[in-house]
Design a protein around this motif. Structure first.
Motif, short mmCIF file in Angstrom:
data_model
loop_
_atom_site.label_atom_id
_atom_site.label_comp_id
_atom_site.label_asym_id
_atom_site.label_seq_id
_atom_site.Cartn_x
_atom_site.Cartn_y
_atom_site.Cartn_z
N GLY A 146 18.51 -11.01 -8.49
CA GLY A 146 20.06 -10.45 -8.22
C GLY A 146 19.99 -8.90 -8.91
O GLY A 146 21.18 -8.36 -8.83
N PHE A 147 18.77 -8.26 -9.17
CA PHE A 147 18.90 -7.10 -9.42
C PHE A 147 18.74 -6.01 -8.29
O PHE A 147 17.78 -6.22 -7.50
CB PHE A 147 17.88 -6.70 -10.41
CG PHE A 147 17.75 -7.33 -11.84
CD1 PHE A 147 18.18 -7.18 -12.87
CD2 PHE A 147 17.46 -8.85 -11.81
CE1 PHE A 147 18.54 -7.46 -13.89
CE2 PHE A 147 17.53 -9.31 -12.94
CZ PHE A 147 17.98 -8.64 -14.14
N LEU A 148 19.76 -4.92 -8.08
CA LEU A 148 19.73 -4.39 -6.77
C LEU A 148 19.31 -2.92 -7.10
O LEU A 148 19.27 -2.46 -8.15
CB LEU A 148 21.22 -4.42 -6.19
CG LEU A 148 21.84 -5.75 -5.74
CD1 LEU A 148 23.05 -5.66 -5.13
CD2 LEU A 148 20.91 -6.26 -4.89
N PRO A 149 18.86 -2.15 -5.89
CA PRO A 149 18.18 -0.89 -6.06
C PRO A 149 19.38 -0.09 -6.61
O PRO A 149 20.43 0.14 -6.17
CB PRO A 149 17.72 -0.45 -4.74
CG PRO A 149 18.39 -1.32 -3.66
CD PRO A 149 18.75 -2.71 -4.58
N ALA A 150 19.12 1.02 -7.46
CA ALA A 150 20.18 1.97 -8.07
C ALA A 150 19.18 3.30 -8.44
O ALA A 150 17.94 3.31 -8.43
CB ALA A 150 20.44 1.72 -9.45
N THR A 151 19.63 4.52 -7.81
CA THR A 151 18.97 5.68 -7.85
C THR A 151 18.97 6.22 -9.28
O THR A 151 19.94 6.08 -10.11
CB THR A 151 19.60 6.71 -6.93
OG1 THR A 151 19.41 6.18 -5.72
CG2 THR A 151 18.94 8.00 -7.02
N THR A 152 17.82 6.58 -9.71
CA THR A 152 17.76 7.65 -11.08
C THR A 152 17.35 9.07 -10.54
O THR A 152 17.01 9.44 -9.63
CB THR A 152 16.73 6.90 -11.98
OG1 THR A 152 15.68 7.05 -11.35
CG2 THR A 152 16.88 5.72 -12.27
N HIS A 153 17.76 9.87 -11.55
CA HIS A 153 17.52 11.25 -11.38
C HIS A 153 17.31 12.17 -12.38
O HIS A 153 17.13 11.70 -13.67
CB HIS A 153 19.27 11.74 -11.11
CG HIS A 153 19.93 11.18 -10.30
ND1 HIS A 153 20.09 11.63 -8.80
CD2 HIS A 153 20.83 10.02 -10.12
CE1 HIS A 153 20.87 11.05 -8.01
NE2 HIS A 153 21.29 9.96 -8.76
N SER A 154 16.48 13.02 -11.99
CA SER A 154 15.92 14.20 -13.21
C SER A 154 15.97 15.58 -12.38
O SER A 154 16.11 15.60 -11.26
CB SER A 154 14.33 13.86 -13.56
OG SER A 154 13.52 13.56 -12.23
N ARG A 155 16.07 16.53 -13.46
CA ARG A 155 15.91 17.80 -13.16
C ARG A 155 14.95 18.38 -13.72
O ARG A 155 14.29 18.23 -14.80
CB ARG A 155 17.35 18.52 -13.36
CG ARG A 155 18.58 17.84 -12.54
CD ARG A 155 18.40 18.15 -11.14
NE ARG A 155 19.55 17.70 -10.46
CZ ARG A 155 19.49 16.52 -9.73
NH1 ARG A 155 18.49 15.55 -9.95
NH2 ARG A 155 20.60 16.17 -9.20
N HIS A 156 14.24 19.68 -13.05
CA HIS A 156 13.02 20.40 -13.43
C HIS A 156 13.17 21.93 -13.19
O HIS A 156 13.51 22.55 -11.95
CB HIS A 156 11.80 19.82 -12.45
CG HIS A 156 11.98 18.33 -12.52
ND1 HIS A 156 11.31 17.54 -13.55
CD2 HIS A 156 12.48 17.52 -11.85
CE1 HIS A 156 11.25 16.14 -13.47
NE2 HIS A 156 12.16 16.12 -12.33
N TRP A 157 12.81 22.56 -14.23
CA TRP A 157 12.72 23.94 -14.00
C TRP A 157 11.42 24.56 -14.32
O TRP A 157 10.84 24.12 -15.34
CB TRP A 157 14.04 24.61 -15.06
CG TRP A 157 13.81 26.22 -15.08
CD1 TRP A 157 14.44 26.99 -14.34
CD2 TRP A 157 13.34 26.94 -15.87
NE1 TRP A 157 14.25 28.36 -14.54
CE2 TRP A 157 13.30 28.39 -15.76
CE3 TRP A 157 12.46 26.77 -17.24
CZ2 TRP A 157 12.70 29.29 -16.34
CZ3 TRP A 157 11.83 27.65 -17.94
CH2 TRP A 157 12.07 29.17 -17.60
N ALA A 210 24.13 -0.30 -6.66
CA ALA A 210 24.90 0.71 -7.54
C ALA A 210 24.95 2.01 -7.10
O ALA A 210 24.22 2.70 -6.13
CB ALA A 210 23.93 0.96 -8.95
N THR A 211 26.23 2.78 -7.36
CA THR A 211 26.23 4.25 -6.88
C THR A 211 26.67 4.92 -8.12
O THR A 211 26.62 4.40 -9.34
CB THR A 211 27.61 4.17 -5.87
OG1 THR A 211 28.82 4.11 -6.79
CG2 THR A 211 27.70 3.35 -5.02
N GLU A 212 26.52 6.38 -8.03
CA GLU A 212 26.76 7.07 -9.22
C GLU A 212 27.95 6.84 -9.71
O GLU A 212 28.54 6.90 -10.86
CB GLU A 212 26.57 8.72 -8.87
CG GLU A 212 25.30 9.18 -8.27
CD GLU A 212 24.33 8.78 -9.55
OE1 GLU A 212 24.64 8.85 -10.91
OE2 GLU A 212 23.33 7.93 -9.66
N GLU A 213 28.97 6.57 -8.90
CA GLU A 213 30.27 6.22 -9.62
C GLU A 213 30.40 4.86 -10.35
O GLU A 213 30.72 4.77 -11.49
CB GLU A 213 31.59 5.96 -8.33
CG GLU A 213 31.83 7.00 -7.78
CD GLU A 213 30.74 7.68 -6.79
OE1 GLU A 213 30.77 9.15 -6.59
OE2 GLU A 213 29.96 7.02 -6.30
#
Length: 386
Positions: A326-337, A380-383
């Motif tokens: 019952g666990f659905l895909p969700a996006t994770t985010h990272s940022r890199h300089w 899952a969405t960002e909202e």
């Protein structure tokens, strides 16, 4: 003008000032959690972790802060960048040391820029970018960013994405049987069969909060955790003292699922939680018991969320097997300089290709969800992650 400061230990920053900026009281960015990692021997420079936290102050008031670490490798980050280190090496450049904004050994989305407003976040990032080359740090990375922090990063930061599997509560679900009824026949049958195997083996589950888990139960949990890492020939970074620290410093955030047979603990799963979300962290067992991993790590957490009114359950990184539970895909985010401009164009193209691949994978995984048509939550969405 705000004053920029660096701290080799979180002990030098007042806990009340830090936690006042920690929106939502997120458990993994609480002062007690992060300072406990340092105080109880979980962060070893030999394993690539040296605290160097960044803060901004105005008139003696803390207005922005980031949990940050100088990294001599990429161990324990869960945003994999070995290909980047190889690209630097091919250009005869040094990739390490780098500066990481994140929570050690914790692939959990949450606050990373603790600040009074967006302007303070941006000022903190600007100060870190100015300081990094002077400190001999070749890049800055911010991992597992939540939606509120993403807007603080401009286009000079490369964007990366990945997928985890998260459970969301449907508004119609009140009890575990409601959740089961939303699954299709195959997945419901398999889940119930796994639960029966545990019951028929004479194993019972107890759920303990931090106060009840202190002492012997948490010591047993650490043993399970260490055994899991040893079985994978990996380093168990978190110490027994840190596990006990969680029970005394932030007991209201701790949940321990302890599996027992004939009065003896045979497995356990450690969770932390915020007012809206349960976070699965560590698991281990003495021996193999059919269905026990699923029951301890996932089913018990889902049932607890339903009983406590929690909306989300994030059980950790990776693991397509979670989809069937019952666990659905969700996006994770990272940022890199990157301080070195010569490698940026190639890595920008690499990131764009990676984001496209992640989007395809997420769509494919979502198409194989376990719920009956129209009966489960949306991916899952960002909202929904705010």
């Amino acid at each position: 003008m705000p004053q920029f400061r660096l701290h080799a230990s979180l002990a030098g920053i007042p806990a009340a000032a830090w936690d006042a900026l920690n929106r939502g009281g997120h458990p993994f960015t609480r002062h007690a959690f992060l300072e406990g990692l340092e105080r109880h021997g979980c962060l070893d420079p030999a394993h690539g972790w040296s605290p160097l936290h960044a803060t901004l102050w105005e008139g003696g008031e803390l207005v922005a802060a980031a949990p940050a670490y100088v990294k001599g490798n990429s161990h324990g980050e869960f945003v994999f960048d070995r290909a980047w280190a190889e690209a630097y090496a091919r250009h005869g450049l040094a990739y390490y040391p780098k500066w990481l904004i994140g929570v050690p050994y914790t692939p959990v989305t949450g606050p990373r820029l603790l600040a009074v407003d967006d302007a303070a976040k941006q000022a903190l990032l600007a100060a870190m970018r100015e300081a990094a080359p002077r400190l001999g740090l070749h890049s800055i990375h911010a991992n597992f960013l939540d939606a509120e922090d993403l807007t603080a990063f401009d286009d000079d930061w490369l964007a990366r994405e990945d997928v985890q599997f998260h459970w969301q509560r449907h508004p119609d679900w009140r009890h575990f049987d409601d959740f089961l009824a939303a699954l299709d026949h195959k997945h419901r049958k398999n889940l119930k069969a796994d639960r029966r195997k545990v019951e028929q083996a004479g194993i019972r589950l107890r759920l303990l909060d931090g106060r009840a888990a202190a002492g012997a139960p948490m010591a047993a949990m650490h043993g399970f955790y260490a055994a899991t890492f040893a079985g994978k020939w990996n380093h168990a970074a978190l110490t027994p003292a840190f596990f006990q620290h969680l029970c005394t410093a932030m007991p209201e955030t701790v949940l321990l699922a302890l599996a027992e047979r004939a009065g003896e603990a045979v497995a356990g799963a450690l969770f932390l939680h915020s007012p809206g979300t349960l976070y699965g962290r560590y698991w281990g067992a003495h021996g193999f018991h059919p269905g026990l991993h699923f029951e301890t790590c996932y089913h018990q957490g889902i049932a607890w969320c339903l009983g406590q009114g929690r909306k989300r359950f994030e059980p950790g990184a990776q693991g397509e097997h979670k989809l069937a539970r019952g666990f659905l895909p969700a996006t994770t985010h990272s940022r890199h300089w990157l301080a070195e401009p010569r490698v940026r164009p190639a890595l920008a193209r690499w990131c764009a290709a990676e984001r496209e691949a992640v989007a395809r994978y997420r769509a494919e995984a979502a198409a194989h969800g376990p719920f009956r048509q129209g009966s489960g939550p949306s991916p899952a969405t960002e909202e929904t992650r705010r």
